[in-house]
Design an enzyme around this catalytic site. Structure first.
Site, PDB file in Angstrom:
ATOM      1  N   SER A  23       0.875  -1.291  -0.109  1.00 12.06           N
ATOM      2  CA  SER A  23       0.153   0.088   0.088  1.00 12.06           C
ATOM      3  C   SER A  23       0.736   1.285  -0.118  1.00 12.06           C
ATOM      4  CB  SER A  23      -0.870  -0.049   1.187  1.00 12.06           C
ATOM      5  OG  SER A  23      -2.004   1.042   1.127  1.00 12.06           O
ATOM      6  N   THR A  24       0.579   2.244   0.866  1.00 10.19           N
ATOM      7  CA  THR A  24       1.452   3.431   0.918  1.00 10.19           C
ATOM      8  C   THR A  24       3.064   3.184   1.006  1.00 10.19           C
ATOM      9  OG1 THR A  24      -0.385   4.262   2.434  1.00 10.19           O
ATOM     10  CG2 THR A  24       1.445   5.483   2.171  1.00 10.19           C
ATOM     11  N   HIS A  51      -2.226  -1.259  -3.544  1.00  7.70           N
ATOM     12  CA  HIS A  51      -3.407  -0.251  -3.186  1.00  7.70           C
ATOM     13  C   HIS A  51      -3.037   0.993  -3.978  1.00  7.70           C
ATOM     14  CE1 HIS A  51      -4.054  -2.625   1.002  1.00  7.70           C
ATOM     15  NE2 HIS A  51      -4.405  -3.301  -0.242  1.00  7.70           N
ATOM     16  N   MET A  53      -0.371   1.170   5.094  1.00  9.40           N
ATOM     17  CA  MET A  53      -1.302   1.383   6.169  1.00  9.40           C
ATOM     18  C   MET A  53      -2.422   0.250   6.290  1.00  9.40           C
ATOM     19  SD  MET A  53      -2.217   5.352   5.950  1.00  9.40           S
ATOM     20  CE  MET A  53      -1.119   6.659   6.079  1.00  9.40           C
ATOM     21  N   ASP A  66      -4.556  -5.345   5.728  1.00  3.97           N
ATOM     22  CA  ASP A  66      -5.026  -5.969   4.595  1.00  3.97           C
ATOM     23  C   ASP A  66      -3.760  -6.980   4.334  1.00  3.97           C
ATOM     24  OD1 ASP A  66      -6.486  -6.952   2.397  1.00  3.97           O
ATOM     25  OD2 ASP A  66      -5.431  -5.698   0.831  1.00  3.97           O
TER      26      ASP A  66
END
Length: 354
Positions: free
Chosen positions: A171-172, A198, A288, A291
């Protein structure tokens, strides 16, 4: 709660006022200044000391890519790229800005009156708020001194060579880490790699193209029903869940979001556990939330090799941190070491299959 100070960098006066209007409509955000180009942005960061910068890419004098590089070298802070372009070739520059340290990329919100205006405006506000929580912004170094196999991974060499697929979730902060890993894998890497990253809708094709530019492996946006090929990289597309079937086929579905996300790492990892079990390798990278963490533990319980990115190299240690907390990761590694482990596993597999 202290207000989040935002600097808006955008060369179009109309778009600039539009972004200011959207951000100022939230009571937790205060737009402290604006800039028309990259040069003004660098000065404005020093003057206003914002918590977050929203950055356009295509601007006169100095573009958003160079401005991001300069800011991250001198006054590092969270930068969100807001792109008005829908051209995948143009948007590869957006990912070069992420390579330089920007944290997230979004498409510009749709205009007032457009059916998607409220959704896209809310996405901008929520992203700015989330990125403001990233207090320490690290740029992943372009070169690392140690890239060999870590001692803890030597044990992998004695593991039976049954690995058939690799899956990565991020993600991030994920794009430059995935780039680092893929760049270090050899061109004859023999295993398919599945990726869920993501990302805001509309950028996956550009992301795959950007990854392909620095990797010797072919990188594709995954298509429904295609068979996974050795040494090919498949990125989960927008607004689809991605899973695998026993014949090595990729399946895309419109199943509901998981953890609020589609594609979701959890969804992919769960199918991997069901289909491949201990014949898979899976890892969670910077990002973050949580998941994929529970499902990484499920894979580990089935005998798969699992790993989580270490805290030191993560922009946000949410997903990998949760995996570590759940004891879901066999190994905790920096990105260059992840590449070394994957290469070692692949080589070991080839040697034992001969």
């Amino acid at each position: 709660m202290q207000l989040i100070k935002v600097l808006v960098v955008e060369d179009s006066p109309v778009v600039r006022e539009f972004l200011v209007h959207i951000l100022s409509s939230d009571s937790d955000i205060r737009v402290v200044g604006t800039a028309n180009n990259g040069e003004e942005a660098i000065d404005a960061v020093k003057h206003y000391r914002p918590d977050v910068v929203t950055m356009d890419i295509h601007m006169p004098k100095m573009d958003g890519l160079e401005a991001t590089r300069r800011i991250m070298e001198t006054e590092p802070l969270p930068i969100v790229i807001v792109s008005g372009s829908v051209d995948p070739h143009e948007n590869t520059k957006t990912f070069r800005a992420m390579e330089a340290g920007a944290l997230a990329v979004l498409r510009r919100p749709d205009g007032i009156g457009h059916p998607d205006h409220e959704t896209t405006a809310r996405e901008l506000v929520q992203t700015v708020k989330l990125m403001s929580e990233v207090k320490v912004v690290r740029r992943w170094p372009q070169k690392r001194g140690k890239t060999g196999l870590p001692p803890i991974a030597q044990a992998l060499l004695s593991k039976p060579a049954r690995v058939r697929v690799i899956a990565l979730g991020a993600s991030t902060g994920g794009p430059p880490v995935l780039q680092t890993i893929l760049t270090m894998l050899p061109g004859d890497f023999p295993l398919p790699i599945l990726i869920v990253q993501h990302m805001a809708s509309g950028f996956i094709a550009s992301f795959a193209e950007w990854l392909a530019q620095s990797s010797s492996l072919p990188v594709h946006v995954a298509r429904h029903g295609e068979l996974m090929l050795p040494g090919h990289v498949y990125v989960g597309p927008d607004e689809c869940q991605m899973k695998v079937e026993h014949c090595g086929k990729i399946v895309l579905t419109s199943d509901a979001p998981e953890n609020g996300l589609r594609p979701s790492v959890s969804y992919l990892f769960r199918s991997l556990a069901a289909v491949y079990g201990g014949n898979a390798v899976a890892g969670l990278l910077t990002g973050m939330g949580r998941d994929g963490a529970e499902e990484l533990r499920l894979l580990k319980e089935k005998g798969a090799v699992t790993f989580a990115q270490d805290k030191e190299s993560s922009v946000v240690h949410g997903m990998p941190g949760e995996a570590i907390r759940l004891d879901a990761a066999t190994y905790i590694l920096a990105p260059d070491r992840i590449a070394a482990v994957l290469t070692s596993l692949a080589n070991n597999r080839q040697e034992k299959s001969q």
